[in-house]
Design an enzyme around this catalytic site. Structure first.
Site, PDB file in Angstrom:
ATOM      1  CG  HIS A   3      -5.598  -0.024   8.761  1.00 30.38           C
ATOM      2  ND1 HIS A   3      -5.532   1.350   8.785  1.00 30.38           N
ATOM      3  CD2 HIS A   3      -4.330  -0.430   9.053  1.00 30.38           C
ATOM      4  CE1 HIS A   3      -4.304   1.750   9.055  1.00 30.38           C
ATOM      5  NE2 HIS A   3      -3.564   0.689   9.225  1.00 30.38           N
ATOM      6  CG  ASP A  52      -0.233  -0.193   2.540  1.00 28.01           C
ATOM      7  OD1 ASP A  52       1.008  -0.204   2.565  1.00 28.01           O
ATOM      8  OD2 ASP A  52      -0.921  -0.344   3.560  1.00 28.01           O
ATOM      9  CD  GLU A 108      -8.324   3.354   7.092  1.00 26.45           C
ATOM     10  OE1 GLU A 108      -8.076   2.470   7.945  1.00 26.45           O
ATOM     11  OE2 GLU A 108      -7.972   4.535   7.234  1.00 26.45           O
ATOM     12  CG  ASN A 110      -8.449   1.857  11.593  1.00 18.45           C
ATOM     13  OD1 ASN A 110      -7.615   1.012  11.293  1.00 18.45           O
ATOM     14  ND2 ASN A 110      -8.832   2.805  10.760  1.00 18.45           N
TER      15      ASN A 110
HETATM   16  C1  F6R Z   1       1.465  -0.324   6.172  1.00 20.18           C
HETATM   17  C2  F6R Z   1       0.280  -1.102   6.487  1.00 20.18           C
HETATM   18  C3  F6R Z   1      -0.524  -0.805   7.712  1.00 20.18           C
HETATM   19  C4  F6R Z   1       0.317  -0.966   8.986  1.00 20.18           C
HETATM   20  C5  F6R Z   1      -0.519  -0.651  10.223  1.00 20.18           C
HETATM   21  C6  F6R Z   1       0.289  -0.764  11.497  1.00 20.18           C
HETATM   22  O1  F6R Z   1       2.043  -0.789   4.967  1.00 20.18           O
HETATM   23  O2  F6R Z   1      -0.084  -1.949   5.727  1.00 20.18           O
HETATM   24  O3  F6R Z   1      -1.622  -1.673   7.762  1.00 20.18           O
HETATM   25  O4  F6R Z   1       0.802  -2.273   9.054  1.00 20.18           O
HETATM   26  O5  F6R Z   1      -1.053   0.631  10.140  1.00 20.18           O
HETATM   27  O6  F6R Z   1       1.279   0.215  11.482  1.00 20.18           O
HETATM   28  P1  F6R Z   1       2.405   0.273  12.582  1.00 20.18           P
HETATM   29  O7  F6R Z   1       3.227  -0.944  12.401  1.00 20.18           O
HETATM   30  O8  F6R Z   1       3.166   1.507  12.277  1.00 20.18           O
HETATM   31  O9  F6R Z   1       1.705   0.295  13.905  1.00 20.18           O
END
Ligand code: F6R
Length: 253
Positions: free
Chosen positions: A141, A70, A146, A139
């Protein structure tokens, strides 16, 4: 729905090493396979480990293909917000991952909708994902899917929630305004991977870990869809992140 493999580790370093072991195992057992790994805070240690192994020659990329999970929409690699740029600096370049084997998610395409469909085609012609490693958003995701994302969603443009934008702002200095849209592999794209690894660290994620793995399955918590593919799911988390998981859970260990 239970049956996923749970490993509760003692430390962030253990989680990172174990995740790196799985990446290495996958590419060594399936030469030329396609993998996808996340950005963010959680995988930093995994990348350090992979870079170290690549630099000392313990791991080689051979014909492995890397598909980006992403990124923010319309941000080229040189944009300070670009997750692909972060990935290049943190992993792809220091690990000497061959540029021609990297598939960038087409966030800057003139027609993102068509480009997203083409990205899925590239993934299919690479044989689909052998492995995907995921972090977990506050949240719920996965990727940038989302709340509200459908179980069969594919790579597409997504409006980011205020919560995700706020949570991601902490990674940038000053009063960063996080872009409002992203492109992400869909939930359906992710669930088709032949091996799925979820890595989570820290007490702040304990509640969402519990909802994702033990709560009702549905679009309110996109990570809960992982319960539907539990036979190929491996969860590697530290004790604080696992602290709210109930005793009813009977994971494979
Ligand atoms: C980023 C991604 C997101 C993160 C998630 C957790 O490529 O796919 O789903 O894995 O937001 O982020 P951190 O690890 O920064 O808490």
């Amino acid at each position: 729905m239970n049956g996923w493999k749970l490993t509760v580790v003692e430390s962030y370093a253990d989680m990172s090493r174990l995740a790196a072991d799985i990446v290495q195992h996958s590419i060594e057992h399936r030469p030329g396979c396609a993998i996808s790994l996340p950005t963010g805070e959680t995988p930093r240690g995994m990348y350090q480990e992979l870079v170290r192994r690549a630099q000392d020659g313990t791991i080689g990329w051979a014909h492995t293909r890397f598909f980006c999970l992403d990124d923010y929409l319309g941000r080229g690699k040189d944009d300070p917000f670009s997750l692909t740029g972060w990935l290049e600096r943190t992993f792809l370049q220091p690990a000497k991952f061959p540029e021609g084997q990297t598939h960038l998610i087409p966030t800057t395409a003139a027609n993102p909708h068509d480009a997203a469909i083409d990205y899925e085609r590239q993934l299919a012609s690479a044989g689909g994902l052998e492995l995907i490693v995921l972090g977990l958003g506050a949240n719920g995701h996965i990727g940038f899917n989302e709340p509200g994302s459908a179980i069969d969603s594919r790579t597409r443009v997504i409006d980011l929630t205020a919560e995700s934008r706020e949570s991601n702002a902490q990674y940038y200095e000053g009063d960063a305004t996080i872009p409002g849209q992203a492109m992400s592999m869909g939930v359906g794209t992710i669930l088709e991977a032949r091996r799925i690894v979820l890595i989570v660290s820290g007490e702040s994620k304990a509640g969402i870990v519990q909802r994702a793995l033990e709560g009702p399955v549905g679009p309110d918590v996109p990570a809960s869809f992982l319960q539907t593919v539990s036979a190929k799911l491996e969860v590697i988390i530290d004790h604080p992140a696992a602290s709210r998981l109930g005793t009813s859970q009977q994971p494979r260990t």
